[in-house]
Design a protein around this motif. Structure first.
Motif, PDB file in Angstrom:
ATOM      1  N   VAL A  33      39.919  20.187  18.082  1.00 21.89           N
ATOM      2  CA  VAL A  33      40.017  20.083  19.543  1.00 21.89           C
ATOM      3  C   VAL A  33      41.166  20.948  20.054  1.00 21.89           C
ATOM      4  O   VAL A  33      42.306  20.806  19.596  1.00 21.89           O
ATOM      5  N   ILE A  55      35.978  22.777  21.486  1.00 22.39           N
ATOM      6  CA  ILE A  55      35.816  21.956  20.291  1.00 22.39           C
ATOM      7  C   ILE A  55      34.901  22.654  19.289  1.00 22.39           C
ATOM      8  O   ILE A  55      33.862  23.198  19.665  1.00 22.39           O
ATOM      9  N   VAL A 114      41.228  14.342  22.016  1.00 26.66           N
ATOM     10  CA  VAL A 114      41.517  15.047  23.272  1.00 26.66           C
ATOM     11  C   VAL A 114      42.827  14.538  23.870  1.00 26.66           C
ATOM     12  O   VAL A 114      43.667  15.321  24.342  1.00 26.66           O
ATOM     13  N   VAL A 132      34.966  14.329  25.397  1.00 31.10           N
ATOM     14  CA  VAL A 132      35.888  14.962  26.340  1.00 31.10           C
ATOM     15  C   VAL A 132      35.800  14.277  27.699  1.00 31.10           C
ATOM     16  O   VAL A 132      36.823  13.941  28.322  1.00 31.10           O
ATOM     17  N   THR A 140      31.746  23.025  23.508  1.00 30.47           N
ATOM     18  CA  THR A 140      31.648  22.610  22.114  1.00 30.47           C
ATOM     19  C   THR A 140      30.740  23.549  21.341  1.00 30.47           C
ATOM     20  O   THR A 140      29.738  24.036  21.860  1.00 30.47           O
ATOM     21  N   ASN A 182      36.058  17.295  13.907  1.00 29.10           N
ATOM     22  CA  ASN A 182      36.147  18.072  15.141  1.00 29.10           C
ATOM     23  C   ASN A 182      37.539  18.683  15.277  1.00 29.10           C
ATOM     24  O   ASN A 182      38.550  17.991  15.096  1.00 29.10           O
ATOM     25  N   SER A 214      30.291  15.394  21.257  1.00 24.40           N
ATOM     26  CA  SER A 214      31.666  15.876  21.396  1.00 24.40           C
ATOM     27  C   SER A 214      32.024  16.087  22.867  1.00 24.40           C
ATOM     28  O   SER A 214      33.128  15.748  23.307  1.00 24.40           O
ATOM     29  N   THR A 273      36.444  11.770  19.231  1.00 27.33           N
ATOM     30  CA  THR A 273      36.754  12.991  19.994  1.00 27.33           C
ATOM     31  C   THR A 273      37.623  12.668  21.192  1.00 27.33           C
ATOM     32  O   THR A 273      38.574  13.406  21.499  1.00 27.33           O
TER      33      THR A 273
END
Length: 369
Positions: free
Chosen positions: A243, A163, A143, A203, A232, A241, A199, A139
């Motif tokens: 994003v 997310i 990002v 970030v 999320t 995921n 998640s 993740t």
């Protein structure tokens, strides 16, 4: 000078399969379907594992957009980032928020920072990776890719990271077991929290809000580790995921601006006001002479210590209604009252998204220029 222009459209829906508002805007030429980058939606499901309104909404949107884009519905889902958040308890109103992005010409010269958006996907996860360091690490990478896609170089210019992440099902748990691996939990409902939390920590790691040495055992335990801009949402419809990074950049010629604040708890009205003020807005009504509210995005959760400002709450002890549904209703009502509209995006389950019991709140406003 070539630059990007980001558009934001909030569209009311009468059901999870309602695409009429979006199609009307496309038909009138207001929205070019080729410019749609992401669609965030609030649907009237329960927000739980069996909330099929999310998948239904995505399916309806992909089917409607496919002929517009000359693609199959499956290809549309790969092209556009769809994030559907189930649960519109209380005064929350089902709606879509459509984000567009296109290239435009702008005269060279100084410019203030305007709304920008970027998107990225992680790889697919194995069931045993959900809620653990693999999900955090991947993740974080996504990002950073989304920041680059948005034209953001300074993490301070990131104001909201949305997310969509997977959850576990009995079939996915069984598949891991067949390989000799154990999942972080065998409960589908609990896996939603683990996936959201990992998640969010991804970030935080990407933006330098926490160190990179986060361990598996920190997820859902070290609540002192969190992101101030992560939001999320778990769903059954994917295994990777999605994003979406929202922020500000001088390379954007958008007529929209974004700002955010962090709610310390579920009744932190001051933080909501601060977020409104950050884009030049006050309390309802939502518009002033040179700007108007487009939407508010926030996270909500029942404080894990069972209290709010020293007083006990019962959201975690209610076996009739999920605590996430309580939290969405409470925070949604607070924000709606301050903003003057129930058509706001409030998502439940804020593990590692803001301080425990609180969460980030971001506001997008349209400027008249």
């Amino acid at each position: 000078m070539r630059t990007t222009s980001v558009g934001v459209f909030r569209i009311a829906t009468i059901g999870p399969g309602d695409v009429s508002g979006l199609m009307n805007l496309i038909g009138s030429g207001t929205i070019d379907p080729r410019s749609i980058l992401a669609i965030l939606g609030k649907t009237e499901g329960n927000g739980g594992v069996n909330d099929f309104t999310r998948e239904y909404a995505v399916s309806a949107l992909c089917t409607a957009l496919a002929p517009q884009l000359g693609l199959s519905p499956e290809a549309v889902e790969q092209r556009i980032a769809f994030v559907m958040s189930g649960g519109t308890e209380g005064v929350l109103s089902p709606h879509l928020t459509v984000f567009t992005r296109s290239k435009v010409e702008r005269p060279a010269g100084p410019s203030d920072k305007r709304l920008c958006i970027g998107m990225a996907h992680t790889r697919d996860f194995l069931p045993e990776e959900l809620g653990r360091s693999a999900q955090i690490t991947e993740t974080a990478k996504a990002v950073q890719v989304a920041m680059t896609d948005a034209g953001i170089t300074d993490p301070a210019d990131v104001h909201f990271v949305q997310i969509k992440c997977p959850l576990l099902t009995s079939e996915r748990v069984a598949a891991a077991n067949a390989r000799g691996n154990k999942t972080v939990t065998t409960s589908a409902y609990s896996s939603m929290a683990y996936s959201r939390g990992a998640s969010a920590l991804g970030v935080a790691a990407a933006l330098g809000e926490i160190g990179s040495d986060v361990r598996d055992e920190d997820v859902l335990r070290r609540y002192d580790l969190f992101s101030k801009v992560a939001s999320t949402s778990s769903g059954i419809e994917l295994m990777h995921n999605v994003v979406i990074v929202l922020g500000k950049s001088t390379s954007s010629a958008s007529e929209f601006v974004i700002g955010h604040a962090v709610m310390e708890d579920a009744i932190d009205a001051a933080a909501v006001v601060s977020a409104l003020n950050s884009v030049g807005l006050g309390l309802a009504p939502q518009s002033i002479a040179d700007r108007e509210l487009v939407n508010i995005f926030a996270k909500a959760e029942a404080s894990p210590d069972g209290s709010v400002r020293g007083f006990r709450h019962t959201m975690l002890e209610d076996t009739d209604i999920s605590s996430t549904r309580h939290a969405r209703a409470a925070v949604g009502g607070l924000i709606a009252g301050l903003a003057g509209t129930g058509a706001v995006y409030v998502s439940g389950g804020a593990e590692h998204q803001g301080p425990a019991g609180g969460g980030p709140v971001a506001v997008i406003a349209r400027l008249s220029d």
